[in-house]
Design an enzyme around this catalytic site. Sequence first.
Site, PDB file in Angstrom:
ATOM      1  N   LYS A 115       1.005  -1.106  -0.092  1.00 25.99           N
ATOM      2  CA  LYS A 115      -0.136   0.107   0.087  1.00 25.99           C
ATOM      3  C   LYS A 115       0.875   1.287  -0.117  1.00 25.99           C
ATOM      4  O   LYS A 115       0.592   2.284  -0.656  1.00 25.99           O
ATOM      5  CB  LYS A 115      -0.749  -0.149   1.158  1.00 25.99           C
ATOM      6  CG  LYS A 115      -2.025  -0.744   1.074  1.00 25.99           C
ATOM      7  CD  LYS A 115      -3.287  -0.872   2.197  1.00 25.99           C
ATOM      8  CE  LYS A 115      -4.225  -1.787   1.832  1.00 25.99           C
ATOM      9  NZ  LYS A 115      -5.436  -1.783   2.741  1.00 25.99           N
ATOM     10  N   LYS A 197      -4.066 -10.986  -7.532  1.00 27.15           N
ATOM     11  CA  LYS A 197      -5.686 -11.144  -6.835  1.00 27.15           C
ATOM     12  C   LYS A 197      -6.666 -10.283  -7.486  1.00 27.15           C
ATOM     13  O   LYS A 197      -6.451  -9.069  -7.638  1.00 27.15           O
ATOM     14  CB  LYS A 197      -5.353 -10.905  -5.355  1.00 27.15           C
ATOM     15  CG  LYS A 197      -6.670 -11.228  -4.543  1.00 27.15           C
ATOM     16  CD  LYS A 197      -6.589 -10.720  -3.111  1.00 27.15           C
ATOM     17  CE  LYS A 197      -7.747 -10.998  -2.247  1.00 27.15           C
ATOM     18  NZ  LYS A 197      -7.311 -10.335  -0.815  1.00 27.15           N
ATOM     19  N   LYS A 200     -10.879  -4.539  -6.730  1.00 25.90           N
ATOM     20  CA  LYS A 200     -11.578  -3.518  -7.566  1.00 25.90           C
ATOM     21  C   LYS A 200     -10.780  -2.003  -7.477  1.00 25.90           C
ATOM     22  O   LYS A 200     -11.341  -1.340  -8.146  1.00 25.90           O
ATOM     23  CB  LYS A 200     -12.921  -3.065  -6.663  1.00 25.90           C
ATOM     24  CG  LYS A 200     -12.519  -2.343  -5.044  1.00 25.90           C
ATOM     25  CD  LYS A 200     -13.941  -2.432  -4.280  1.00 25.90           C
ATOM     26  CE  LYS A 200     -13.712  -2.284  -3.032  1.00 25.90           C
ATOM     27  NZ  LYS A 200     -14.029  -3.584  -2.351  1.00 25.90           N
TER      28      LYS A 200
END
Length: 332
Positions: A115, A197, A200
Amino acid sequence: MENQKKRILSGIQPTGTFTLGNYVGAVRNWDALQDDYDCIYMIANMHAITVRQTPAELRRKTREAAALLLACGIDPEKSVLFVQSHVRAHAELSWVLSCSTPFGELTRMHQFKEKSAKHPEDINAGLFTYPVLMAADILLYNADLVPVGIDQKQHLELTRNVAQRFNGIYGDTFVVPDAYIPKTGAKIMSLQEPDKKMSKSDTNVNGFVLMLDDADTIVRKFKRAVTDSDGCVRAGDDKPGVTNLMSIYGAFTGKEFAAIEREFEGHGYGDFKLAVAEVVKDKFLPIQQEYRRLLDDKAYIDTVLAQGAQRAEAIANRTVSKVYRKVGFLQL
């Protein structure tokens, strides 16, 4: 008498409509677990703000997440459904646990690295310490089991370490949780990049299917799914795209890979992709209809969440009180 069923806790962030991957890997199982376990389900809005959110959107998405979970079969009579920020004990326990979690353990968390790379303009302290908040989420409720995807096992391992360390210093306080990993469909990959993976946040909208995508969109995305030039429906490390589609088909039909291979023997990828799209859209249609019905009754959703918060708070406050006493906080 206390409920003798094992307790399961799971949470999901309200950062937009859940994907097919969220459904197969998590939400679908939540419904199935309710009869056999004491289930506590949390909409993790405190975790969501490790990435900057638009306040009005976060409020709207939180209620929408509740509606979608209810539409997927979460029964507030059987399970506790609540919003994380409605129970202050999450933040309270997180601080205490932060003070007994080594800095080095947090630097090894994969998701912090990922992240940070994705949002280099906003590497905040919450992004670094949120695995401790996740540990607090779990330990507050004495959860025996936590449904986790393969990529979240590291966070559960940290939770176990935190619990064991605290118990070792202050005496028996927390239940040390174990992972609950579904046998199939634990990880659904991108339709466009099957080595990643499904997410969205993917910049390619054809890589993911949302639970609220309409039937035409679902069919179109599956038709565009990446396969290979082999033309044969079979699973294998050399066929990641086809294997991913087989995993999805198996998750919705209950069929093993061998049965899927027999079913589509002699058929091309076009037929197979359409069959996968059909089972997905047929499953999502009634959920979508129930979701829209529930969303029209905001008072009902808010009542469910208020009652869920009260039930969660009763458990969580007992834990925090016990922890505060153990660490030496003066209580009046």
